[in-house]
Design a protein around this motif. Structure first.
Motif, PDB file in Angstrom:
ATOM      1  N   PHE A  34      -5.363   3.915 -10.431  1.00 30.24           N
ATOM      2  CA  PHE A  34      -7.284   4.014 -10.634  1.00 30.24           C
ATOM      3  C   PHE A  34      -7.412   2.526 -10.307  1.00 30.24           C
ATOM      4  O   PHE A  34      -6.856   2.110 -11.911  1.00 30.24           O
ATOM      5  CB  PHE A  34      -7.993   4.244 -11.719  1.00 30.24           C
ATOM      6  CG  PHE A  34      -7.093   6.235 -10.850  1.00 30.24           C
ATOM      7  CD1 PHE A  34      -8.403   6.639  -9.667  1.00 30.24           C
ATOM      8  CD2 PHE A  34      -6.505   7.003 -11.828  1.00 30.24           C
ATOM      9  CE1 PHE A  34      -8.367   7.778  -9.403  1.00 30.24           C
ATOM     10  CE2 PHE A  34      -6.036   8.246 -11.162  1.00 30.24           C
ATOM     11  CZ  PHE A  34      -7.327   8.887  -9.382  1.00 30.24           C
ATOM     12  N   GLU A  35      -8.334   2.017  -9.951  1.00 28.00           N
ATOM     13  CA  GLU A  35      -9.429   1.036 -10.358  1.00 28.00           C
ATOM     14  C   GLU A  35      -9.533   0.286 -11.980  1.00 28.00           C
ATOM     15  O   GLU A  35     -10.577   1.049 -12.304  1.00 28.00           O
ATOM     16  CB  GLU A  35     -10.501   0.241  -9.252  1.00 28.00           C
ATOM     17  CG  GLU A  35     -11.122  -0.596  -9.221  1.00 28.00           C
ATOM     18  CD  GLU A  35     -10.052  -2.139  -9.136  1.00 28.00           C
ATOM     19  OE1 GLU A  35      -8.934  -1.578  -8.241  1.00 28.00           O
ATOM     20  OE2 GLU A  35     -10.262  -2.320  -9.294  1.00 28.00           O
ATOM     21  N   CYS A  36      -9.137  -0.290 -12.096  1.00 28.19           N
ATOM     22  CA  CYS A  36      -9.878  -0.390 -13.685  1.00 28.19           C
ATOM     23  C   CYS A  36     -10.817  -0.786 -13.391  1.00 28.19           C
ATOM     24  O   CYS A  36     -11.357  -0.378 -14.848  1.00 28.19           O
ATOM     25  CB  CYS A  36      -8.551  -1.643 -14.176  1.00 28.19           C
ATOM     26  SG  CYS A  36      -6.749  -1.980 -14.012  1.00 28.19           S
ATOM     27  N   PRO A  68     -16.995   3.710  -3.097  1.00 35.41           N
ATOM     28  CA  PRO A  68     -15.939   3.439  -2.111  1.00 35.41           C
ATOM     29  C   PRO A  68     -15.546   5.110  -2.900  1.00 35.41           C
ATOM     30  O   PRO A  68     -14.265   5.769  -1.901  1.00 35.41           O
ATOM     31  CB  PRO A  68     -14.728   2.386  -3.040  1.00 35.41           C
ATOM     32  CG  PRO A  68     -15.925   2.230  -3.922  1.00 35.41           C
ATOM     33  CD  PRO A  68     -17.130   2.296  -4.062  1.00 35.41           C
ATOM     34  N   ALA A  69     -15.819   5.682  -3.359  1.00 33.34           N
ATOM     35  CA  ALA A  69     -14.996   6.726  -3.940  1.00 33.34           C
ATOM     36  C   ALA A  69     -16.233   8.290  -3.348  1.00 33.34           C
ATOM     37  O   ALA A  69     -16.240   9.185  -3.129  1.00 33.34           O
ATOM     38  CB  ALA A  69     -15.857   7.452  -5.590  1.00 33.34           C
ATOM     39  N   LEU A 112       1.081  -1.265  -0.670  1.00 36.46           N
ATOM     40  CA  LEU A 112       0.036  -0.008   0.417  1.00 36.46           C
ATOM     41  C   LEU A 112       0.694   1.178   0.129  1.00 36.46           C
ATOM     42  O   LEU A 112       0.539   1.714  -0.750  1.00 36.46           O
ATOM     43  CB  LEU A 112      -0.672   0.081   1.194  1.00 36.46           C
ATOM     44  CG  LEU A 112      -1.310   0.892   1.245  1.00 36.46           C
ATOM     45  CD1 LEU A 112      -2.831   1.830  -0.299  1.00 36.46           C
ATOM     46  CD2 LEU A 112      -2.743   1.058   2.423  1.00 36.46           C
ATOM     47  N   ALA A 113       1.837   0.812   1.099  1.00 36.62           N
ATOM     48  CA  ALA A 113       2.732   2.144   0.790  1.00 36.62           C
ATOM     49  C   ALA A 113       3.888   3.132  -0.669  1.00 36.62           C
ATOM     50  O   ALA A 113       3.195   3.833  -1.053  1.00 36.62           O
ATOM     51  CB  ALA A 113       3.990   1.704   2.114  1.00 36.62           C
ATOM     52  N   GLN A 114       4.238   1.685  -0.785  1.00 35.82           N
ATOM     53  CA  GLN A 114       4.595   1.391  -2.343  1.00 35.82           C
ATOM     54  C   GLN A 114       3.481   1.851  -3.212  1.00 35.82           C
ATOM     55  O   GLN A 114       4.077   3.259  -4.434  1.00 35.82           O
ATOM     56  CB  GLN A 114       5.156   0.464  -3.592  1.00 35.82           C
ATOM     57  CG  GLN A 114       6.471  -0.140  -2.487  1.00 35.82           C
ATOM     58  CD  GLN A 114       6.974  -1.008  -2.533  1.00 35.82           C
ATOM     59  OE1 GLN A 114       6.685  -2.700  -3.051  1.00 35.82           O
ATOM     60  NE2 GLN A 114       8.002  -1.463  -3.093  1.00 35.82           N
ATOM     61  N   SER A 115       2.578   1.580  -3.216  1.00 33.36           N
ATOM     62  CA  SER A 115       1.062   2.066  -4.213  1.00 33.36           C
ATOM     63  C   SER A 115       1.057   3.892  -4.185  1.00 33.36           C
ATOM     64  O   SER A 115       1.016   4.759  -5.085  1.00 33.36           O
ATOM     65  CB  SER A 115      -0.138   1.192  -4.154  1.00 33.36           C
ATOM     66  OG  SER A 115      -0.488   1.357  -3.884  1.00 33.36           O
ATOM     67  N   VAL A 131     -11.364   4.830  -8.286  1.00 38.12           N
ATOM     68  CA  VAL A 131     -11.123   5.529  -7.054  1.00 38.12           C
ATOM     69  C   VAL A 131     -10.066   4.565  -7.524  1.00 38.12           C
ATOM     70  O   VAL A 131      -9.948   3.988  -8.648  1.00 38.12           O
ATOM     71  CB  VAL A 131     -11.446   4.244  -6.205  1.00 38.12           C
ATOM     72  CG1 VAL A 131     -13.029   5.018  -5.752  1.00 38.12           C
ATOM     73  CG2 VAL A 131     -12.180   2.672  -6.941  1.00 38.12           C
ATOM     74  N   LEU A 132      -8.597   5.244  -6.424  1.00 38.93           N
ATOM     75  CA  LEU A 132      -7.539   4.366  -6.476  1.00 38.93           C
ATOM     76  C   LEU A 132      -7.699   2.510  -6.682  1.00 38.93           C
ATOM     77  O   LEU A 132      -8.384   2.133  -6.158  1.00 38.93           O
ATOM     78  CB  LEU A 132      -6.383   4.925  -5.624  1.00 38.93           C
ATOM     79  CG  LEU A 132      -6.049   6.037  -5.890  1.00 38.93           C
ATOM     80  CD1 LEU A 132      -5.273   6.303  -4.174  1.00 38.93           C
ATOM     81  CD2 LEU A 132      -5.212   6.839  -6.715  1.00 38.93           C
ATOM     82  N   ARG A 133      -6.405   1.820  -6.486  1.00 39.18           N
ATOM     83  CA  ARG A 133      -6.505   0.358  -6.836  1.00 39.18           C
ATOM     84  C   ARG A 133      -6.951  -0.173  -5.546  1.00 39.18           C
ATOM     85  O   ARG A 133      -6.883   0.793  -4.737  1.00 39.18           O
ATOM     86  CB  ARG A 133      -5.715   0.390  -7.545  1.00 39.18           C
ATOM     87  CG  ARG A 133      -4.928   0.680  -8.302  1.00 39.18           C
ATOM     88  CD  ARG A 133      -5.463   0.044  -9.358  1.00 39.18           C
ATOM     89  NE  ARG A 133      -5.609  -1.759  -9.788  1.00 39.18           N
ATOM     90  CZ  ARG A 133      -4.265  -2.588 -10.240  1.00 39.18           C
ATOM     91  NH1 ARG A 133      -3.435  -1.853 -10.822  1.00 39.18           N
ATOM     92  NH2 ARG A 133      -4.728  -3.270 -10.830  1.00 39.18           N
ATOM     93  N   GLU A 134      -8.036  -0.349  -5.704  1.00 40.67           N
ATOM     94  CA  GLU A 134      -8.791  -1.013  -4.573  1.00 40.67           C
ATOM     95  C   GLU A 134      -8.089  -2.287  -3.517  1.00 40.67           C
ATOM     96  O   GLU A 134      -7.804  -1.876  -2.172  1.00 40.67           O
ATOM     97  CB  GLU A 134     -10.015  -1.813  -4.212  1.00 40.67           C
ATOM     98  CG  GLU A 134     -11.373  -0.478  -4.781  1.00 40.67           C
ATOM     99  CD  GLU A 134     -12.368  -1.285  -5.510  1.00 40.67           C
ATOM    100  OE1 GLU A 134     -13.026  -1.713  -4.363  1.00 40.67           O
ATOM    101  OE2 GLU A 134     -12.887  -0.231  -6.238  1.00 40.67           O
ATOM    102  N   TRP A 135      -7.591  -2.793  -4.049  1.00 38.50           N
ATOM    103  CA  TRP A 135      -6.966  -4.402  -3.829  1.00 38.50           C
ATOM    104  C   TRP A 135      -5.567  -3.732  -2.558  1.00 38.50           C
ATOM    105  O   TRP A 135      -5.447  -4.534  -1.999  1.00 38.50           O
ATOM    106  CB  TRP A 135      -6.349  -5.254  -4.477  1.00 38.50           C
ATOM    107  CG  TRP A 135      -5.471  -5.199  -5.477  1.00 38.50           C
ATOM    108  CD1 TRP A 135      -5.051  -4.071  -6.584  1.00 38.50           C
ATOM    109  CD2 TRP A 135      -3.900  -4.853  -5.212  1.00 38.50           C
ATOM    110  NE1 TRP A 135      -3.859  -4.358  -7.117  1.00 38.50           N
ATOM    111  CE2 TRP A 135      -2.984  -4.327  -6.268  1.00 38.50           C
ATOM    112  CE3 TRP A 135      -3.063  -5.481  -4.034  1.00 38.50           C
ATOM    113  CZ2 TRP A 135      -1.270  -3.891  -5.488  1.00 38.50           C
ATOM    114  CZ3 TRP A 135      -1.927  -4.693  -3.748  1.00 38.50           C
ATOM    115  CH2 TRP A 135      -1.470  -4.761  -4.563  1.00 38.50           C
TER     116      TRP A 135
END
Lengths: 488, 508, 551
Positions: free
Chosen positions: C331-333, C352-353, C305-308, C360-364
């Motif tokens: 962002f979330e594909c 989520p937005a 998470l930190a890296q992304s 939204v940013l990648r959720e995983w």
């Protein structure tokens, strides 16, 4: 969105400015500032427009509207559950039927002077007479006098009367809401909250609009030079003017979006829905569609729906806009290359584009259409890039389908299908169009073109649905392009 | 030979002219001493002044709230005129070192009453007249009763109106000489019950309302509510409920013990929040509208026209879906008619054929009829429900609207009360007649006697923990001298607020 | 190529050994970029790490010093024989890569630094660009390049570094037994190893996760970034990254410290634990019986998470070369790329937005991180930070650029700190059970999109593998979930195989054939998985706490 006072003031000014461009040539704007809405009651009198339909068509136009035209119910929609949910999701402070953002389209639009007819008594009539024919406070009195036709011809616009006999005016009456404008913006937030998307095609919407006027007279007025004197090419003209005007309105909307603080930016509806909203498959044909249209991979196309038929319209030789229009389009594409286009750049380019389109639609409006135009358009439709290699996506396909449909109708109206060639073309269309329509139909439970899934990583082969569409196009093309029984 | 002094000799022993002799020396001494004393005092005062110790001339400590300006005399005092005040000590009020403008700079409060005698309020009588500073008081607002009684022991008004207030009032106790009268609200209720013309305009008047002229006072809340029905409880020998309210999941519940399940106190703990439908009523009064076809489906508790739209859409769509299922996909057979109609793509909404349209219209009308004449069999549990069951619905042909309930936020708006401070008591100790109340128009406020049970300067029946005396009973304990909303006029009243606009019942 | 290793070439190896003598630094000095350590090349590793213990050949020279049972001796073979990383470069010649090149207007994909930065083991500093992003044609002929991610791709270039204050020995020379007789390489503090000698630590979970993430998630500083344009041109989607699972996937050429043999006479493990300078193994921070993989999973999730977030911060900040914000790949594909349906699970779940219609940013990235932060009681703080980010993102489509980068990077810093905190204490079995429960609850909450759910399933597999439990009903629930997510195409019997074989560990965890992988993602509906996790939750709650901690 609903506006706080500050931005409402801005919006009002924006409306004055842009509506000037949208609705009337600017010089007469001054006289029009005073125009106000007076409501339907003054039209609905039984011996004005509220007749029972036994008399001339204009005597019952109110009755026709209120009974058959769904515009009369556009306000009631706001009371429904869906509208409640939308207003809630977007966090509107007031329910939908009290929010300016909704009423701007679901009731009377703001006048050029920025005055609105939002109080319930007016709004509850929905999109009523004055929405399309102009705020009546200045012309209503003259309107009932015998010399009205003369007055209208002389200074309709300065009185705030939109003369919908003029096709351009007619289209603009529609595009104000069905494409959008300042403060009348169906943006991505609204759609995501549950509002249906907008896809406006003049001749289609016109065909779907219950007539409350003398249509025969209208057809005669815009007949052009059909095969026989009692025939008309109005349908073609309507389609052509509609296409150009729609794109122009679209450009104007972009101008507003790029310059208004209230509008979110980047705005996702600037592109087309199915550019993103398609299932992710490793499909080569989508990529090849992108490269074919000269975009970079992953770049949003601007105004996909509205611009997809432009090359077909430019087949009408005598009004062809020339290279600088396409250059203007290219410049817009260059601005919209990044996901978040530069606002100023967008404003400038879109304004320029709108200006050029304005001139074009004016030319088309003046142009008297001929049978050659009809054939030229037909050939261009089926042998343009969309016709030859198959449409790139649903929007393009639908536009092609609708264009061919109105081609069929206008050919019928223009010729009466007396000679064999016309009949063969009509047969081809009658065979091809239903197949196309079947392809366009969304699968059950879907609100998008899920039928265009598929394709493989190896081949450019589009999915089966599109191939079927292409076959139908071929079928029509063969009929349109063979010159047996050549025209004399 | 001894010789007696002659009379002259004797006379010479007495100083005859001693009064004439001068005492200048002594005088001078005294003068010096006095002068010295004066200088010493001056010096001492001066030093005190310099060191900022004003206690010398200030009379005692200021109230807590004013501590921050204690050493800044100018904040309150305009003229420092001790001599003048000394000069006419008879009426120190006539010359003041306090100007109201100074007070109002911070405390801009309202008049007391429109009819109050002149010199009472902003002009004339000084704030300091009642709020005595430099008395080591904690709160200046706690004015002694005598301040109020100055007027209220023998009340005069500009208009000379006679019947508004009790004219002489000396004590709160019932058996005093001039006791505090019954609460105006109660009084008016009694009078109107007795048929006599209800009391003249007063705070409570705004809350209640004269119906058609002369029909007397009544609560004008436009909502039907029956307390006794909600509190009805019977228990069998084993102490389990046999009679009580049934809530949505069919359980019998006892509301008689917990009023707070509907009457929740606000954050401050002072007053009760308004009762809201969603949180207090819906559980037992679900807005079912068609339990036969739409079991368990509820209409939203919103304005009339929204509900109407909701139902219309619902039933129209329902009818349309049925219609759709009846005539299978006409999507493809567009040959013959204009192939642009309807618009391609989205699954198309079938157009209504006349029969279907009539059917839809019928159903919509049924729905609205159902909503309008609250047919109990369709509505709610145990035939409870329908707007009319609680609301007044004015019915103008097809268009019907629900009257705003207009329940007052507060009764007795001139007074000050904290439910929180009375939490030791049970609700019915004061609002006793709730259990028997059947009509909304019953105003269930306690009479003053109830208060006197505890609030009294003498030992009361109800002893508190260790107090030998009753709870406080001075005027300001309950009364608000100035307008409680600080408004400039004397009409310091809150008209009943219906929180949402035009007939909305969603606000509460 | 492999064949050559087996038959072995005495001369080659001899040469290698000679090289070990130290002439390497000179031999590569000239083509090394002074500012950066040179790459020694994996052939130099063969001598010690390229053997075949099963059938030692006469050609094998005696090791310079007995490594005891510390190393496996066949690391290079494992890598070259089984590990896909050595194909990373070859992939650039595939038809797909050529196609991508064509669409993006790249003349030679195998020479473009944007591609090479991930597809070879070379840091970008060692890729001199001759024109635009292209490196010299000659450059990529270098053997080490053509072997993709080589040893030094992960462990760091081993060459020496000439700095202003004298020559800093590269780790390669230092780690050779004869060199480190008095100051044994093995026991150095990893920080010293890295800063002084350029050796990348691969023992502490956070370091390992960050190392892998720099390619598998992205790292602007090293020019490692997959843009939306690349995806649109056909780059396969990067799967959500989970360090423990991915590490288990990788053919192991190592033994984790707790798995190393501790046999006489060397007793190398106890000796290591006694003498190492690595704080990770010091004091009560490290226990042999702690749940190492689970810990790695939790720590890794935070690092990912930190890296992304760092990536987001960098891109929304100064951007990376031609790449500017908004970079859609962040962002979330499937927030955009799905067919529209009414009704649909996306409309039912909590948006989520926050605002309708905002990407939204990648959720995983967040789903496991929340679980991890529950373990260190930091969940509320985390949620508040997320709210801030969400607010900035919802302000306007793709977020308000100016504020986003600041808030993202600060959150990233905070997360990294939490990761260190989490890895500084061993994880007991009881805690393992709590983690499993937390995961199950997260899954049972529902409304999770595909990648997030898959993260949870992987995480479950990790915890299970270590708790060594195989109770029928739980496994059944999990297998269903796993089946839905990972192998949708497989026939029902596939349920048994694949994930959640506590004894055997996972088999293939990501479907590689896109034609098989993508369609089910498009049609994905969380209902089934949510149900499965609900079942799991109930099952785990039913465990007696004792049984959880008993082996």
């Amino acid at each position: 969105m609903t506006w706080n006072l500050k931005s409402r003031a801005q919006q009002a000014t924006a409306i004055v400015l842009i509506a000037a461009a949208v609705l009337v040539p600017g010089r007469e704007l001054t006289a029009q500032d005073a125009a106000r809405y007076v409501g339907t009651n003054s039209c609905a009198a039984a011996n004005c427009h509220g007749g029972d339909g036994s008399g001339k068509s204009w005597t019952s136009s109110y009755s026709d509207w209120v009974q058959r035209d769904s515009h009369a119910r556009s306000f009631t929609v706001l009371l429904g559950d869906r509208s409640r949910r939308i207003a809630k999701a977007l966090g509107y402070p007031r329910p939908a039927h009290k929010s300016v953002a909704c009423l701007n389209c679901h009731a009377l639009p703001p006048t050029p002077a920025g005055t609105t007819g939002h109080h319930l008594q007016l709004a509850s009539d929905g999109v009523s007479c004055e929405a399309c024919h102009g705020p009546a406070s200045l012309w209503i009195t003259r309107h009932v006098r015998r010399d009205w036709p003369a007055v209208k011809a002389a200074r309709a616009i300065s009185l705030g009367f939109y003369d919908t006999d003029d096709l351009r005016m007619r289209v603009r009456a529609c595009t104000g809401c069905h494409v959008g404008g300042p403060g009348r913006d169906v943006n991505h937030d609204l759609i995501a909250a549950g509002h249906p998307r907008l896809h406006f095609e003049m001749s289609t919407y016109h065909a779907n609009l219950p007539r409350h006027w003398n249509d025969a007279a209208d057809a005669k007025r815009h007949a052009g030079q059909p095969a026989a004197s009692d025939r008309s090419l109005r349908e073609l003209k309507l389609w052509a003017v509609g296409q150009v005007e729609t794109l122009r309105a679209r450009a104007q909307l972009s101008v507003w979006r790029a310059s208004s603080e209230t509008a979110p930016w980047p705005e996702l509806t600037e592109t087309r829905c199915f550019a993103c909203h398609h299932d992710l498959r490793d499909a080569r044909w989508r990529r090849s569609v992108v490269t074919r249209s000269g975009r970079r991979p992953g770049q949003f196309p601007w105004a996909g729906w509205e611009r997809s038929m432009i090359e077909a319209v430019s087949a009408i030789a005598s009004t062809r806009p020339g290279a600088e229009l396409s250059r203007a389009l290219v410049r817009v594409d260059r601005v919209t290359r990044p996901v978040a286009p530069d606002r100023d750049g967008m404003r400038l380019e879109a304004t320029d584009l709108a200006r050029r389109l304005e001139m074009w639609s004016e030319a088309l409006n003046r142009h008297s259409f001929t049978m050659d135009d009809l054939d030229a358009v037909g050939r261009q439709l089926v042998s343009g890039s969309a016709g030859q290699r198959g449409p790139g996506d649903w929007d393009q396909a639908a536009q092609l389908y609708l264009a061919l449909s109105s081609l069929q109708v206008s050919q019928k109206q223009a010729t009466g299908l007396v000679d064999e060639r016309r009949r063969s073309i009509d047969r081809a269309l009658a065979r091809g169009l239903p197949r196309m329509r079947a392809v366009l139909q969304f699968p059950d439970g879907h609100d998008s073109a899920a039928q265009l899934r598929g394709g493989t990583a190896e081949s450019d082969q589009p999915p089966l649905a599109l191939q079927r569409f292409l076959e139908a196009t071929k079928l029509i093309r063969s009929a349109l392009t063979d010159n047996r029984g050549a025209r004399k | 030979m001894n010789r007696l002094p002659s009379s002259r000799e004797l006379s010479e022993r007495v100083e005859i002219d001693f009064p004439r002799r001068s005492r200048r020396r002594l005088r001078r001494r005294l003068a010096w001493v006095a002068l010295l004393a004066v200088f010493a005092t001056a010096a001492w005062i001066g030093s005190e002044w310099r060191s900022g110790q004003h206690r010398v001339f200030a009379a005692g400590g200021v109230s807590t709230a004013h501590r921050m300006i204690e050493n800044d005399c100018g904040a309150c005092h305009t003229t420092w005129a001790p001599l003048e005040r000394l000069a006419n000590w008879v009426d120190p009020g006539s010359i003041r070192s306090i100007d109201n403008s100074k007070c109002l700079a911070c405390h801009d409060r309202a008049l007391h009453h429109r009819d109050q005698v002149p010199g009472h309020g902003h002009d004339g009588l000084s704030c300091a007249e009642c709020h005595r500073e430099h008395r080591h008081h904690e709160r200046l607002a706690r004015v002694e009763d005598r301040q109020c009684l100055r007027c209220h022991s023998d009340l005069k008004t500009t208009s000379g109106s006679t019947s508004t207030f009790v004219h002489s009032l000396t004590t709160f106790e019932a058996d005093g000489q001039h006791p505090h009268p019954e609460f105006a609200l109660k009084r008016i209720l009694l009078e109107s019950a007795a048929g006599s013309r209800p009391g003249p305009e007063h705070g409570v008047w705004k809350v209640g309302d004269a119906g058609e002229s002369g029909s007397g006072f009544r609560d004008r809340a436009r909502l039907r509510f029956n307390h006794s029905a909600h509190l009805k409880v019977e228990k069998n020998s084993k102490g389990e409920l046999v009679v009580g309210l049934r809530n949505s999941d069919g359980r019998t519940v006892d509301f008689s013990k917990n009023c707070n399940s509907c009457h929740e106190s606000d954050e401050s703990g002072g007053y009760m929040r308004p009762v809201r439908f969603e949180s207090h009523c819906r559980a037992c009064h679900p807005l079912l509208f068609d339990n036969r076809n739409e079991p368990g489906h509820q209409v939203p508790h919103v304005t009339a026209d929204l509900i109407r739209g909701w139902l219309t859409e619902k039933y129209t769509l329902g009818a349309l879906e049925q219609a759709g299922s009846r005539s299978p996909g006409s999507a493809t057979d567009v040959t013959g008619r204009d192939s642009r109609r309807p618009f391609p793509g989205p699954a198309e909404r079938r157009t209504l054929d006349p029969a279907m349209a009539r059917d839809v219209l019928g159903r919509v009308q049924v729905a609205e009829a159902v909503v309008q004449q609250h047919v109990h069999t369709l509505f709610g549990y145990e035939a409870k429900g329908g707007c009319r069951y609680c609301h007044e619905v004015t019915d103008a042909g097809s268009h019907w609207r629900v009257e705003p309930p207009g329940i007052p936020d507060r009764w007795m708006i001139h007074s000050r009360f904290r439910h929180g401070s009375h939490r030791l008591m049970r609700c019915e100790e004061c609002h006793g007649d709730v259990a028997s109340s059947r009509r909304t128009s019953d105003v269930l406020m306690p009479a003053i006697a109830t208060c006197r049970g505890c609030h009294s300067p003498r030992p009361t029946a109800k002893r508190f923990a260790r107090a030998a005396w009753g709870a406080r009973s001075d005027c300001v304990e309950c009364h608000d001298y100035h307008g409680r909303d600080g408004s400039k006029s004397s009409q310091v009243t809150t008209p009943p607020r219906s929180t949402a606009e035009d007939g909305s019942i969603s606000g509460r | 190529m492999i064949g050559n290793f087996r038959t072995g070439r005495p001369r080659a190896l001899l040469a290698v050994l000679v090289l070990l003598g130290g002439s390497i630094s000179e031999s590569i000095a000239q083509d090394a970029v002074p500012s950066h350590r040179a790459v020694v090349g994996f052939t130099a590793c063969l001598g010690c790490h390229g053997r075949n213990p099963q059938q030692p050949s006469a050609d094998d020279l005696p090791l310079p010093s007995p490594s005891g049972d510390w190393i496996l001796d066949n690391e290079v073979r494992t890598w070259a024989g089984k590990d896909k990383h050595h194909q990373a470069y070859a992939v650039l010649f595939s038809s797909r890569s050529i196609e991508m090149g064509r669409l993006m207007g790249i003349a030679a994909v195998h020479r473009d630094r944007r591609c090479l930065s991930c597809h070879t083991g070379y840091p970008q500093a060692l890729m001199p660009a001759v024109k635009g992003q292209l490196v010299a044609e000659s450059w990529h002929k270098n053997t080490d390049v053509s072997f993709g991610i080589t040893c030094e791709g992960c462990h760091g270039p081993g060459g020496d570094l000439a700095t202003a204050d004298g020559n800093r020995d590269g780790w390669f020379r230092l780690h050779l037994p004869p060199r480190n007789a008095k100051r044994p390489w093995r026991f150095l503090d990893p920080q010293v190893k890295f800063e002084q000698h350029g050796y990348v630590d691969v023992r502490t979970p956070s370091n390992k996760a960050r190392l892998c993430g720099s390619c598998h998630i992205g790292d602007v500083a090293q020019g490692r970034l997959v843009t939306h344009e690349m995806y649109a041109a056909g780059h396969p989607p990067l799967p959500g990254f989970e360090i423990a699972t991915f590490a288990a996937q990788m053919p192991a050429h190592w033994r984790a410290v707790h798995n190393k043999k501790d046999t006489k006479p060397e007793n190398s493990r106890s000796e290591f634990l006694a003498r190492t300078g690595d704080p990770f193994f010091k004091g009560d921070r490290y226990r042999l019986d702690s749940l190492h993989r689970t810990q790695a999973m939790l720590v890794g999730s935070l690092v990912s998470l930190a890296q992304s977030l760092e990536l987001t911060a960098a891109l929304s900040g100064q951007g990376a070369g031609s790449v500017s914000w908004p970079e859609l790949a962040q962002f979330e594909c499937y927030a955009c790329h799905h067919d529209l349906r009414v009704p649909a699970w996306r409309q039912r779940r909590v948006n989520p937005a926050g605002v309708p219609g905002r990407p939204v940013l990648r959720e995983w990235t967040t789903v496991l991180a929340s679980v991890a932060l529950e373990q260190v009681k930091q969940r509320p703080e985390f949620d508040s930070q997320r709210k801030k980010i969400q607010a900035v993102l919802a302000a306007t489509p793709f977020g308000r650029k100016s504020e986003l980068s600041g808030i993202a990077s600060s959150t990233a810093l905070w997360l990294t700190a939490r990761a260190r905190q989490l890895e500084s204490r061993p994880l007991s079995r009881a805690e393992g059970r709590r983690v499993l429960l937390a995961i199950a609850e997260a899954g049972a909450g529902g409304g999770l999109e595909y990648e997030s759910s898959r993260q949870l399933v992987w995480a479950c597999e990790v915890v299970y593998g270590e708790l060594g439990r195989g109770d029928a009903d739980e496994l059944k629930a999990l297998r269903e979930a796993g089946h839905v997510l990972v192998f949708p195409q497989r026939p029902a019997r596939g349920l048994g195989a694949g994930l959640f074989e506590p004894k055997r560990g996972p088999s293939k965890i990501v479907e590689i054939d896109l034609a098989k992988l993508l369609p089910p993602i498009g049609d994905y509906d969380p209902a089934e998985v949510t149900r499965a996790f609900g079942a799991l939750k109930r099952a785990v709650e039913a465990w007696p706490a004792k049984a959880a901690s008993a082996r």
